[in-house]
Design an enzyme around this catalytic site. Structure first.
Site, short mmCIF file in Angstrom:
data_model
loop_
_atom_site.label_atom_id
_atom_site.label_comp_id
_atom_site.label_asym_id
_atom_site.label_seq_id
_atom_site.Cartn_x
_atom_site.Cartn_y
_atom_site.Cartn_z
CE1 TYR A 53 -26.96 20.16 59.77
CE2 TYR A 53 -26.60 22.60 60.92
CZ TYR A 53 -26.12 21.44 59.32
OH TYR A 53 -26.08 22.16 58.18
CE LYS A 89 -4.74 40.50 78.69
NZ LYS A 89 -3.57 39.73 79.96
CG MET A 98 -20.00 27.28 59.38
SD MET A 98 -19.02 26.14 57.83
CE MET A 98 -18.08 25.16 58.97
#
Length: 378
Positions: free
Chosen positions: A270, A48, A318
């Site tokens: 950041y 799954k 990101m």
């Protein structure tokens, strides 16, 4: 040393996944060793979540030693058939509605039944090939399934359907909520066995954790349902797959794309989440949360740069992350970076730093990552 920037497109290509079918086959063989006996249980390999993020089509060839595949839904069942699997398939989520019955034309289909109305759907719209059914006990997980009273009522209905040729077999299904603890299944198992006492049919209760920690109990199953361990990761706290003799099947890699030396007391990334304690070399790796690397991982999370262990510095961005290159004084752009997936850096270790589990890392990877599959060695 400063190096030229890479384009966004080239950075996305540098992060990649490798799936080793030899590792999958090895882990299945290890499971067979665990299950030795005069009448060892048969194996549902749980695929799954697109084989825990490894890709159903990618792993089928590594699962030749198992007896059946367990999937979540019909879309995954179809994916298994397209990948060439011809054996039994167990649909763990069963039927969502009566409309799901008619499209079922699979002679090797097994359905988990979560509530009696699903049996009524099968009785009303009998598929061309009667499926086998597994009645799910609610157990200590308390997600879905039937309690003791409704379970035995459902069994009587299912047995009548079996005698009428509307289904092929009736089995008994349970899933333990605490199989990863030493005393985690005793009471739940006693209650389940009391519920099915006197009822005929095969039994399936054991996932990877139960197989590893409760082998005596698992040996009494007719079918077991390993998942995570087939992919080389451990479901047990503080024990990684390689410590259990398993081989990681999924390797996540990228590359260094930039190197610079920052002065001491200089903020990085950041929010200035990392401040250099001294002058130190920093490498930038072309991987971030857009690729599926966990953003919550931070300073101190280990990585391997050219095979040498070091750590992240600051927040994961990101598509980039920063690493400490102090242990790699001769680092150069283009050097390989392993994010997880070796015996030296298993996914479980990254998961602990990120406050999650290995299965979440695997299934959270971006579907856009290039995948290289290592075939079974001949």
């Amino acid at each position: 040393m400063n190096s030229p920037p890479h384009s966004e497109t080239s950075k996305s290509r540098l992060t990649r996944v490798q799936v080793d079918l030899n590792a999958v086959a090895h882990n299945a063989a290890c499971l067979r060793t665990v299950l030795r006996g005069n009448h060892p249980p048969r194996i549902w390999a749980t695929v799954k979540g697109d084989a825990y993020g490894h890709g159903i089509a990618n792993v089928i060839a590594g699962l030749a030693q198992v007896d059946g595949l367990a999937v979540s839904n019909d879309a995954e069942r179809q994916a298994c058939r397209r990948a060439g699997w011809r054996g039994p398939i167990l649909m763990l989520n069963g039927l969502a509605s009566i409309d799901d019955v008619q499209p079922l034309h699979d002679p090797e289909l097994h359905l988990v039944i979560h509530h009696p109305s699903q049996l009524s759907w099968l009785r009303t719209h009998s598929p061309d090939h009667p499926p086998s059914v597994w009645l799910r006990y609610v157990g200590d997980l308390n997600y879905t399934g039937m309690n003791t009273c409704t379970y035995r009522q459902a069994y009587e209905i299912a047995e009548a359907m079996r005698r009428a040729g509307q289904i092929r077999m009736v089995g008994h299904f349970n899933h333990y909520a605490q199989s990863d603890s030493v005393d985690g299944i005793r009471r739940a198992s006693q209650q389940f066995m009391k519920t099915i006492r006197g009822l005929s049919g095969p039994v399936s209760t054991s996932n990877s954790a139960a197989l590893l920690l409760h082998q005596e109990h698992s040996a009494t199953n007719d079918w077991v349902r390993p998942g995570l361990m087939l992919y080389g990761a451990s479901p047990l706290a503080h024990r990684a797959g390689p410590q259990l003799g398993l081989r990681p099947a999924l390797l996540l890699q990228s590359e260094l794309i930039s190197i610079q030396t920052l002065p001491g007391n200089t903020s990085l990334g950041y929010g200035g989440a990392f401040v250099t304690p001294r002058a130190m070399p920093i490498g930038i790796v072309a991987c971030g949360y857009v690729h599926g690397y966990p953003r919550q991982a931070g300073t101190g999370t280990p990585v391997l740069v050219n095979g040498i262990r070091t750590t992240l510095c600051g927040h994961v961005c990101m598509d980039l992350m920063a690493v400490d290159l102090t242990p790699i004084p001769h680092a150069e752009p283009g050097m390989p970076v392993t994010l997880w997936g070796t015996a030296e850096l298993p996914a479980e270790e990254i998961a602990r730093h990120a406050g999650t589990i290995a299965a979440a890392l695997f299934t959270g990877l971006s579907a856009n990552l290039p995948i290289h599959v290592i075939p079974i060695a001949t």
